[in-house]
Design an enzyme around this catalytic site. Sequence first.
Site, PDB file in Angstrom:
ATOM      1  CD  GLU A 140      -2.169  -8.265  -7.991  1.00 11.92           C
ATOM      2  OE1 GLU A 140      -2.271  -7.129  -7.523  1.00 11.92           O
ATOM      3  OE2 GLU A 140      -1.057  -8.748  -8.343  1.00 11.92           O
ATOM      4  CB  THR A 193       1.406  -6.458  -0.753  1.00 12.71           C
ATOM      5  OG1 THR A 193       1.980  -5.691  -1.825  1.00 12.71           O
ATOM      6  CG2 THR A 193      -0.095  -6.225  -0.701  1.00 12.71           C
TER       7      THR A 193
END
Length: 320
Positions: A140, A193
């Site tokens: 991530e 994001t």
Amino acid sequence: MKTVTGFASATIGNVACGFDVLGFAIKEPGDEVILTLHEESSSESPVSIKTIHGDGGALPRDPKKNTSSFVVLKFLEYLRNHKGIDFQGHIDLELKKNLPLSSGMGSSAASAAAALIAANELLGGPCTKMELVHFAIEGERVACGSAHADNAAPAMLGNFILIRSYNPLDLITIPPPDQLYCTLAHPHIELRTAYARSVLPRSISLKTATEQWGNVGALISGLLTSDYELIGRALVDVIAEPKRATLIPGFYQVKEAALGAGALGCSIAGSGPSIFAFSSSAATAEKAGTAMRNAFLDIDEHLEADIWVSPVCREGARIL
């Protein structure tokens, strides 16, 4: 040669009030990663990306910059340094990207988890799923600059996952109520994001924090006791949702449509632009999905949305 295919499904992070500490997996859709082991080693890298399907050329082919290959490299490094397994061969990676990019559906986490479960199987299963989660979380960081676990952990482990602590990592698995269904609506837009995180407040008042804590505690209680009404009451985010709602066309209209169709609650999936709703039956979840799709079209006749209805996935990443 030996070939293994791993699969990991979409996940919803935050779950409204649980920013960066709560997430869950649904059964489908998901990403597939096909790994092929060759005995001969490569002078450049032990992992290479053979091909990527479904990304429109957007994802990097450099194995150190692509989430799925990066986590396999970290996995091999861990085996050498901590398990005494010095990998000498070469792994070709093929990624079937079935999840849309920048969607709020845990796309990068699914790729990472699928790659890791396949790599572990390919090399004889030297690690547990809990060990593999650590590498998925690092993936991530490559994808969005933040090593958060609310997508990576449920993608690997399934169920609801509560992250009590990041240092040290302390994950708590919460099985879902039997009749809890998720409706996931993905409008055909992208929302990165990193940008969605940039709009969040750097600090909040004690009053706001207290309200959020109360909702998180109530949501966990509702999940553990199968109190569907309580789940709905607790699905309230007073921190991220008010800031991110403006980034999603017609968010509040779509939310109102889901609730009007009988959904228990509704909020932004991860960082958006996808929106999820909980229902206490498959029929209501389907009805909510139709209402959500129609609400997007009412806002803009060209704004199509994909709809999935699914129970919570209990299995997590798996070998196909």
